[in-house]
Design a protein around this motif. Structure first.
Motif, PDB file in Angstrom:
ATOM      1  N   ARG A 187       7.791  13.558 -33.556  1.00 53.27           N
ATOM      2  CA  ARG A 187       8.042  14.887 -32.987  1.00 53.27           C
ATOM      3  C   ARG A 187       7.067  15.186 -31.846  1.00 53.27           C
ATOM      4  N   ILE A 188       5.816  14.724 -31.991  1.00 48.85           N
ATOM      5  CA  ILE A 188       4.850  14.894 -30.894  1.00 48.85           C
ATOM      6  C   ILE A 188       5.325  14.132 -29.654  1.00 48.85           C
ATOM      7  N   LYS A 189       5.853  12.936 -29.866  1.00 47.55           N
ATOM      8  CA  LYS A 189       6.369  12.142 -28.741  1.00 47.55           C
ATOM      9  C   LYS A 189       7.594  12.798 -28.119  1.00 47.55           C
ATOM     10  N   ASP A 190       8.420  13.469 -28.955  1.00 45.70           N
ATOM     11  CA  ASP A 190       9.601  14.167 -28.429  1.00 45.70           C
ATOM     12  C   ASP A 190       9.165  15.318 -27.522  1.00 45.70           C
ATOM     13  N   VAL A 191       8.135  16.056 -27.931  1.00 41.97           N
ATOM     14  CA  VAL A 191       7.606  17.132 -27.092  1.00 41.97           C
ATOM     15  C   VAL A 191       7.071  16.560 -25.785  1.00 41.97           C
ATOM     16  N   ALA A 192       6.360  15.435 -25.902  1.00 41.26           N
ATOM     17  CA  ALA A 192       5.794  14.801 -24.708  1.00 41.26           C
ATOM     18  C   ALA A 192       6.894  14.405 -23.733  1.00 41.26           C
ATOM     19  N   ALA A 193       8.002  13.886 -24.272  1.00 35.65           N
ATOM     20  CA  ALA A 193       9.109  13.474 -23.408  1.00 35.65           C
ATOM     21  C   ALA A 193       9.740  14.676 -22.704  1.00 35.65           C
ATOM     22  N   SER A 194       9.849  15.795 -23.440  1.00 38.39           N
ATOM     23  CA  SER A 194      10.471  16.993 -22.844  1.00 38.39           C
ATOM     24  C   SER A 194       9.561  17.658 -21.831  1.00 38.39           C
ATOM     25  N   ARG A 195       8.272  17.456 -21.949  1.00 40.54           N
ATOM     26  CA  ARG A 195       7.310  18.065 -21.016  1.00 40.54           C
ATOM     27  C   ARG A 195       6.720  17.054 -20.036  1.00 40.54           C
ATOM     28  N   ASP A 196       7.223  15.827 -20.092  1.00 36.88           N
ATOM     29  CA  ASP A 196       6.755  14.772 -19.193  1.00 36.88           C
ATOM     30  C   ASP A 196       5.247  14.563 -19.328  1.00 36.88           C
ATOM     31  N   LEU A 197       4.785  14.483 -20.577  1.00 37.55           N
ATOM     32  CA  LEU A 197       3.364  14.265 -20.834  1.00 37.55           C
ATOM     33  C   LEU A 197       3.089  12.769 -20.952  1.00 37.55           C
ATOM     34  N   SER A 198       1.922  12.363 -20.522  1.00 37.36           N
ATOM     35  CA  SER A 198       1.537  10.950 -20.607  1.00 37.36           C
ATOM     36  C   SER A 198       1.035  10.623 -22.006  1.00 37.36           C
ATOM     37  N   GLU A 199       0.962   9.330 -22.316  1.00 37.52           N
ATOM     38  CA  GLU A 199       0.437   8.891 -23.616  1.00 37.52           C
ATOM     39  C   GLU A 199      -1.007   9.321 -23.797  1.00 37.52           C
ATOM     40  N   GLU A 200      -1.757   9.323 -22.703  1.00 41.35           N
ATOM     41  CA  GLU A 200      -3.156   9.714 -22.785  1.00 41.35           C
ATOM     42  C   GLU A 200      -3.294  11.184 -23.184  1.00 41.35           C
ATOM     43  N   GLU A 201      -2.355  12.023 -22.692  1.00 40.82           N
ATOM     44  CA  GLU A 201      -2.423  13.455 -22.984  1.00 40.82           C
ATOM     45  C   GLU A 201      -2.115  13.763 -24.446  1.00 40.82           C
ATOM     46  N   ILE A 202      -1.277  12.972 -25.075  1.00 42.55           N
ATOM     47  CA  ILE A 202      -0.914  13.247 -26.478  1.00 42.55           C
ATOM     48  C   ILE A 202      -1.690  12.378 -27.477  1.00 42.55           C
ATOM     49  N   LYS A 203      -2.512  11.484 -26.934  1.00 44.14           N
ATOM     50  CA  LYS A 203      -3.259  10.576 -27.806  1.00 44.14           C
ATOM     51  C   LYS A 203      -4.087  11.308 -28.855  1.00 44.14           C
ATOM     52  N   PRO A 204      -4.823  12.396 -28.513  1.00 47.35           N
ATOM     53  CA  PRO A 204      -5.590  13.095 -29.549  1.00 47.35           C
ATOM     54  C   PRO A 204      -4.700  13.671 -30.652  1.00 47.35           C
ATOM     55  N   ALA A 205      -3.543  14.231 -30.266  1.00 50.94           N
ATOM     56  CA  ALA A 205      -2.647  14.825 -31.266  1.00 50.94           C
ATOM     57  C   ALA A 205      -2.074  13.775 -32.206  1.00 50.94           C
ATOM     58  N   LEU A 206      -1.877  12.563 -31.708  1.00 49.86           N
ATOM     59  CA  LEU A 206      -1.313  11.499 -32.546  1.00 49.86           C
ATOM     60  C   LEU A 206      -2.248  11.070 -33.665  1.00 49.86           C
ATOM     61  N   THR A 207      -3.520  11.470 -33.600  1.00 52.56           N
ATOM     62  CA  THR A 207      -4.438  11.178 -34.710  1.00 52.56           C
ATOM     63  C   THR A 207      -4.113  12.041 -35.920  1.00 52.56           C
ATOM     64  N   LEU A 208      -3.352  13.142 -35.681  1.00 49.62           N
ATOM     65  CA  LEU A 208      -2.930  14.091 -36.728  1.00 49.62           C
ATOM     66  C   LEU A 208      -4.107  14.831 -37.356  1.00 49.62           C
ATOM     67  N   LYS A 209      -5.232  14.858 -36.668  1.00 50.49           N
ATOM     68  CA  LYS A 209      -6.352  15.645 -37.166  1.00 50.49           C
ATOM     69  C   LYS A 209      -6.035  17.125 -36.967  1.00 50.49           C
ATOM     70  N   HIS A 210      -6.478  17.942 -37.917  1.00 51.51           N
ATOM     71  CA  HIS A 210      -6.101  19.349 -37.918  1.00 51.51           C
ATOM     72  C   HIS A 210      -6.440  20.051 -36.613  1.00 51.51           C
ATOM     73  N   HIS A 211      -7.651  19.871 -36.128  1.00 55.95           N
ATOM     74  CA  HIS A 211      -8.056  20.587 -34.920  1.00 55.95           C
ATOM     75  C   HIS A 211      -7.293  20.103 -33.693  1.00 55.95           C
ATOM     76  N   GLU A 212      -6.906  18.829 -33.681  1.00 58.03           N
ATOM     77  CA  GLU A 212      -6.142  18.307 -32.546  1.00 58.03           C
ATOM     78  C   GLU A 212      -4.714  18.846 -32.566  1.00 58.03           C
ATOM     79  N   ILE A 213      -4.141  18.962 -33.767  1.00 61.94           N
ATOM     80  CA  ILE A 213      -2.800  19.534 -33.897  1.00 61.94           C
ATOM     81  C   ILE A 213      -2.817  20.993 -33.460  1.00 61.94           C
ATOM     82  N   ALA A 214      -3.861  21.734 -33.868  1.00 63.34           N
ATOM     83  CA  ALA A 214      -3.973  23.145 -33.485  1.00 63.34           C
ATOM     84  C   ALA A 214      -4.047  23.285 -31.965  1.00 63.34           C
ATOM     85  N   LYS A 215      -4.833  22.448 -31.307  1.00 63.27           N
ATOM     86  CA  LYS A 215      -4.962  22.513 -29.846  1.00 63.27           C
ATOM     87  C   LYS A 215      -3.647  22.142 -29.170  1.00 63.27           C
TER      88      LYS A 215
END
Length: 279
Positions: A187-215
């Motif tokens: 789902r994070i990758k789906d958001v990235a695709a819809s917003r044209d985000l790079s892998e580097e930009e979503i890399k922190p969120a992909l760790t699934l750490k709570h604070h990264e998900i919140a950000k």
């Protein structure tokens, strides 16, 4: 003349006999399953299974200690014979080895103890692993215990241990958690695709750490419920449309926009449904 070895805990009616001077042992009997007191009503199944396994441990440990004793004795006697045959001073610490059959007797005793342990009920998985390794290495081949018999004993051990687990099998929970994480990352990758985000930009969120998900949800306006469960709107600014995929929070939000009379009717229907479900 036979050299009779009585193992601790073995029945005197069924001695384990070995012919002196031979490297082959006589018939070895399978240890009987230990007697267990009747189950206390307050005893949990897990505790009962643990007690049943503990009842097997004493016999297993006895068989293990005896096998290790004869193995150590055999190795030591061979070492003494070696230093004496080479006229080394270390040989003077021990009596002379003049009996040529001593090595054969010790070897037969060790093989006998090995066979006895192979036939002793296994109290835990590592004991089964030891049996399989011993069987594979062919250590039983110079005993009267056949391969087929040992295989049957091992199969019985495996079945008994499976029927008496002491820890909850959490494989299903682990698989569910793995699927949850994989779906959330997708789902994070789906958001990235819809917003044209790079892998580097979503890399922190992909760790699934709570604070990264919140950000991530705050920065891109992602609906947390959708990100966690795949329900409801993808983005917080999206209009709420009730559907089978709607979340509970979205349903409540829509209900609150209705006139108060309609809200009461909906609440009554929901209360009646919950009451019928709980009957």
């Amino acid at each position: 003349m036979s050299n009779i070895i009585a193992f601790p805990g073995s029945s005197p009616k069924r001695p384990i006999a070995m012919a002196a001077g031979t490297s082959r042992m006589s018939r070895v009997e399978l240890d009987q399953e230990p007697e267990i007191p009747a189950r206390d009503e307050a005893e949990t199944i897990t505790l009962r299974n643990r007690n049943l396994r503990d009842a097997r441990k004493d016999a297993w440990r006895q068989a293990e200690v005896i096998r290790e004793y004869w193995r150590a004795r055999l190795d030591m006697e061979r070492a003494i014979a070696d230093v004496q045959n080479h006229d080394l001073p270390e040989g003077n610490y021990h009596p002379r080895h003049d009996d040529p059959n001593e090595d054969l007797r010790l070897l037969a005793n060790w093989r006998q103890a090995l066979a006895r342990q192979l036939l002793t009920p296994a109290p835990y998985a590592s004991a089964v692993a030891w049996k399989r390794a011993a069987l594979k290495s062919g250590q039983h081949e110079y005993t009267d215990v056949k391969t087929e018999r040992i295989e049957r004993v091992i199969a019985a051990d495996v079945a008994w241990l499976a029927a008496h687990p002491v820890r909850h099998d959490n494989r299903e929970a682990i698989a569910h958690r793995r699927e949850f994480k994989a779906a959330m990352r997708q789902r994070i990758k789906d958001v990235a695709a819809s917003r044209d985000l790079s892998e580097e930009e979503i890399k922190p969120a992909l760790t699934l750490k709570h604070h990264e998900i919140a950000k991530f949800t705050e920065k891109y306006g992602v609906n947390v419920e959708w990100l966690l469960e795949g329900k409801g709107r993808i983005f917080q600014k999206d209009p709420i449309r009730l559907s089978p995929n709607s979340s509970g929070a979205e349903f409540v939000a829509v209900v609150r926009t209705l006139p108060e009379a309609q809200q009461r009717k909906i609440e009554a229907v929901v209360d009646r449904f919950l009451a019928e479900r709980d009957q």
